[in-house]
Design an enzyme around this catalytic site. Sequence first.
Site, PDB file in Angstrom:
ATOM      1  N   LYS A 227      44.756  34.398  38.461  1.00 13.09           N
ATOM      2  CA  LYS A 227      45.701  34.285  37.348  1.00 13.09           C
ATOM      3  C   LYS A 227      45.536  32.958  36.607  1.00 13.09           C
ATOM      4  O   LYS A 227      44.941  32.007  37.106  1.00 13.09           O
ATOM      5  CB  LYS A 227      47.131  34.487  37.844  1.00 13.09           C
ATOM      6  N   ARG A 261      47.914  40.886  46.892  1.00 10.19           N
ATOM      7  CA  ARG A 261      47.325  41.775  45.884  1.00 10.19           C
ATOM      8  C   ARG A 261      46.186  41.007  45.215  1.00 10.19           C
ATOM      9  O   ARG A 261      46.427  39.986  44.568  1.00 10.19           O
ATOM     10  CB  ARG A 261      48.369  42.209  44.859  1.00 10.19           C
TER      11      ARG A 261
END
Length: 282
Positions: A227, A261
Site C-alpha cells: 500500500k 491479506r
Amino acid sequence: MPKVTKKTLNLRGNVLDLSTPVVMGILNITDDSFYAGSRVPSVDQAVERARTMYTEGAVFIDIGGYSTRPGAADISPNQEADRILPVIEAIVKAVPDVWISVDTFRAAVARQAVEAGAVLVNDVAGGTLDPAMFETVAGLQVPYVLMHMRGTPQTMTGQTTYPDLVPDVLFEIQIQLQTLRNLGQMDVIIDPGFGFAKTPRQNFQLLNRLDAFQAFDAPVLAGLSRKSTIWRTLNIRPEDALNGTTVLNTIALTKGADMLRVHDVLEAVETVKLISSCQQIL
C-alpha cells in the site's frame, strides 16, 4: 481473567482454526487495481495464480472485480459479477482445497459469489455502501470481513479527519458490528481499513495500536500489502514494496493479527511461520 478472543471460523460446516495466523492471497479481476502484479486478465490465468498461491500456503483466495484504489472508476454490479463469477466457479473446480473469499461491498454480488462457491465476504465498506449487505450476509451465514472505511473509493481521501483516530475507528466499527450481531451474524473478522480514509501517518498509528482491535472478541485482518503508506514513505514504487510489506506484516502479527491479506503469499507464509515459532518459545 483475560478476555479470550474468538479464533475460529465456520466455513460451510468446516471449522478453521486461527490460533496460528493464516494468509489470504489477493486476486484482482480488474484492469486498474493499484498494483499491476495483482491483476489477472483471464479465467485460465486466475486459476493458475490461485493454484500457485495455494501451493505457497494461502488458506483463502480473495477475488475482487471492483478496484477500490483511491479515485478508481465506478462499475455496475452486473459488470462486477460478470468479472468474478466465472473465476470463482473455475477455481472451486480446479483448486477445491482453497477457500474463496469475495471482495465486494454489494449485497447482490456477494450473494451470487457465495452461490458460486465463495465461503467468505470481504466488504471494504463495512456495510456502509449497501444497506442490504448485513441482512444478506446474516442470511447466508458465511463469515464476513467488517472493514472500516468512510465515504466511497472515489471520495475517501477527503474523509481523513478524526478527533482521536483509534477510538473513533473503534467506535465506528462497534456500531456496525452490533448491527451485524443483532441480525445473528456469528463469524465477523475485523479489519481496521489501512489506507481507506486514512493518511500514511494514520495508518502507522493504527498499526501501532492494532492490539486494541482485539476488544471486539473477533479475529483481526491486516491488509497492508504494497500500500501507498509503504511506497510513499520509502519513495519507491508499489512494485518495489515487498520488503516494506513484510516489515509491516511482521509488526501486525506481533500486535495480534490473525489474517494477512497479501499479494505475495510465500513471503507472508514464511513471516507467519517465523513469528509463530518465536512466540511459541516465549
